[in-house]
Design a protein around this motif. Structure first.
Motif, PDB file in Angstrom:
ATOM      1  N   ASP A   1      40.497  82.100  20.019  1.00 35.23           N
ATOM      2  CA  ASP A   1      39.134  82.003  19.473  1.00 35.23           C
ATOM      3  C   ASP A   1      38.637  80.866  19.036  1.00 35.23           C
ATOM      4  O   ASP A   1      39.547  79.903  18.724  1.00 35.23           O
ATOM      5  CB  ASP A   1      38.829  83.264  18.412  1.00 35.23           C
ATOM      6  CG  ASP A   1      39.520  83.090  17.192  1.00 35.23           C
ATOM      7  OD1 ASP A   1      39.608  82.254  16.624  1.00 35.23           O
ATOM      8  OD2 ASP A   1      40.443  83.830  16.930  1.00 35.23           O
TER       9      ASP A   1
ATOM     10  N   THR B   1      38.080  81.357  24.127  1.00 38.12           N
ATOM     11  CA  THR B   1      37.124  82.503  24.453  1.00 38.12           C
ATOM     12  C   THR B   1      35.667  82.091  24.021  1.00 38.12           C
ATOM     13  O   THR B   1      35.532  81.692  22.858  1.00 38.12           O
ATOM     14  CB  THR B   1      37.745  83.627  23.460  1.00 38.12           C
ATOM     15  OG1 THR B   1      38.956  84.048  23.926  1.00 38.12           O
ATOM     16  CG2 THR B   1      36.837  84.888  23.795  1.00 38.12           C
TER      17      THR B   1
ATOM     18  N   CYS C   1      42.995  77.670  33.754  1.00 34.60           N
ATOM     19  CA  CYS C   1      44.283  78.280  32.830  1.00 34.60           C
ATOM     20  C   CYS C   1      44.957  79.012  33.994  1.00 34.60           C
ATOM     21  O   CYS C   1      46.431  78.973  33.915  1.00 34.60           O
ATOM     22  CB  CYS C   1      44.029  78.927  31.904  1.00 34.60           C
ATOM     23  SG  CYS C   1      43.436  78.069  30.422  1.00 34.60           S
TER      24      CYS C   1
ATOM     25  N   GLY D   1      33.687  80.147  29.264  1.00 35.03           N
ATOM     26  CA  GLY D   1      35.093  80.809  29.583  1.00 35.03           C
ATOM     27  C   GLY D   1      35.490  81.024  30.761  1.00 35.03           C
ATOM     28  O   GLY D   1      36.714  81.347  30.971  1.00 35.03           O
TER      29      GLY D   1
ATOM     30  N   HIS E   1      39.052  79.739  32.348  1.00 34.05           N
ATOM     31  CA  HIS E   1      40.003  80.447  32.642  1.00 34.05           C
ATOM     32  C   HIS E   1      40.488  80.350  34.155  1.00 34.05           C
ATOM     33  O   HIS E   1      41.949  80.502  34.351  1.00 34.05           O
ATOM     34  CB  HIS E   1      39.225  81.905  32.834  1.00 34.05           C
ATOM     35  CG  HIS E   1      40.216  83.125  33.049  1.00 34.05           C
ATOM     36  ND1 HIS E   1      40.669  83.551  34.227  1.00 34.05           N
ATOM     37  CD2 HIS E   1      41.175  83.828  32.278  1.00 34.05           C
ATOM     38  CE1 HIS E   1      41.472  84.556  34.288  1.00 34.05           C
ATOM     39  NE2 HIS E   1      41.698  84.822  33.171  1.00 34.05           N
TER      40      HIS E   1
ATOM     41  N   THR F   1      44.610  83.411  25.462  1.00 35.48           N
ATOM     42  CA  THR F   1      43.148  83.005  24.985  1.00 35.48           C
ATOM     43  C   THR F   1      43.300  82.621  23.619  1.00 35.48           C
ATOM     44  O   THR F   1      44.308  82.984  22.809  1.00 35.48           O
ATOM     45  CB  THR F   1      42.294  84.188  25.296  1.00 35.48           C
ATOM     46  OG1 THR F   1      42.726  85.111  24.286  1.00 35.48           O
ATOM     47  CG2 THR F   1      42.048  84.379  26.693  1.00 35.48           C
TER      48      THR F   1
ATOM     49  N   PHE G   1      45.891  77.470  26.537  1.00 34.64           N
ATOM     50  CA  PHE G   1      45.108  78.675  25.940  1.00 34.64           C
ATOM     51  C   PHE G   1      43.623  78.328  26.685  1.00 34.64           C
ATOM     52  O   PHE G   1      43.232  77.242  26.598  1.00 34.64           O
ATOM     53  CB  PHE G   1      44.955  78.639  24.366  1.00 34.64           C
ATOM     54  CG  PHE G   1      46.051  78.815  23.614  1.00 34.64           C
ATOM     55  CD1 PHE G   1      46.683  80.173  23.211  1.00 34.64           C
ATOM     56  CD2 PHE G   1      47.051  77.822  23.405  1.00 34.64           C
ATOM     57  CE1 PHE G   1      47.790  80.558  22.840  1.00 34.64           C
ATOM     58  CE2 PHE G   1      48.322  78.124  22.610  1.00 34.64           C
ATOM     59  CZ  PHE G   1      48.641  79.342  22.325  1.00 34.64           C
ATOM     60  N   ASN G   2      43.174  79.597  26.933  1.00 33.75           N
ATOM     61  CA  ASN G   2      41.561  79.393  27.334  1.00 33.75           C
ATOM     62  C   ASN G   2      40.664  79.550  25.962  1.00 33.75           C
ATOM     63  O   ASN G   2      40.973  80.544  25.409  1.00 33.75           O
ATOM     64  CB  ASN G   2      41.232  80.464  28.261  1.00 33.75           C
ATOM     65  CG  ASN G   2      39.863  80.352  28.739  1.00 33.75           C
ATOM     66  OD1 ASN G   2      39.242  79.550  28.688  1.00 33.75           O
ATOM     67  ND2 ASN G   2      39.361  81.712  29.354  1.00 33.75           N
TER      68      ASN G   2
END
Length: 109
Positions: free
Chosen positions: A7, A93, A76, A69, A73, A5, A90-91
């Motif tokens: 930010d 967040t 991903c 998210g 997710h 993840t 990357f997910n």
């Protein structure tokens, strides 16, 4: 499977520096209403064809986003930890809601 993840502040810095590409997996109507500049639309409903149609740069991180998210997710987890040429995946967040809440710019339709 563990999904990496990132930010919104870090993702925004990566995008600003040209280190990442942003994939938005929301639906077209959601994207039209509000999206992050430069984001590439690849709706979850059109997966995996939408993903396979992407031309992703080999030298950039891939950040996947949706509203909060959850859908990103799922994408991903399906794609795995890296993109087609080994790019780290990357997910984002909190999705576009967290992006907006952090005061980062969005384009509204």
């Amino acid at each position: 499977m563990t999904v990496a993840t990132v930010d919104v502040e870090t993702a925004a810095a990566w995008l600003q520096a040209g280190e990442a590409v942003l994939i938005d997996v929301r639906e077209a109507d959601e994207f039209a209403a509000a999206h992050v500049e430069g984001a590439i639309l690849a709706p979850l409903s059109a997966m995996p064809a939408a993903w396979q149609a992407l031309d992703l740069p080999a030298d950039r991180k891939i950040v996947v986003m949706c509203l909060k998210g959850g859908r990103s997710h799922q994408v991903c987890a399906f794609i795995g930890p890296t993109g087609p040429e080994g790019q780290p995946l990357f997910n984002l967040t909190g999705g576009i809601q967290a992006w907006y809440a952090a005061g980062l710019p969005i384009i509204e339709g």
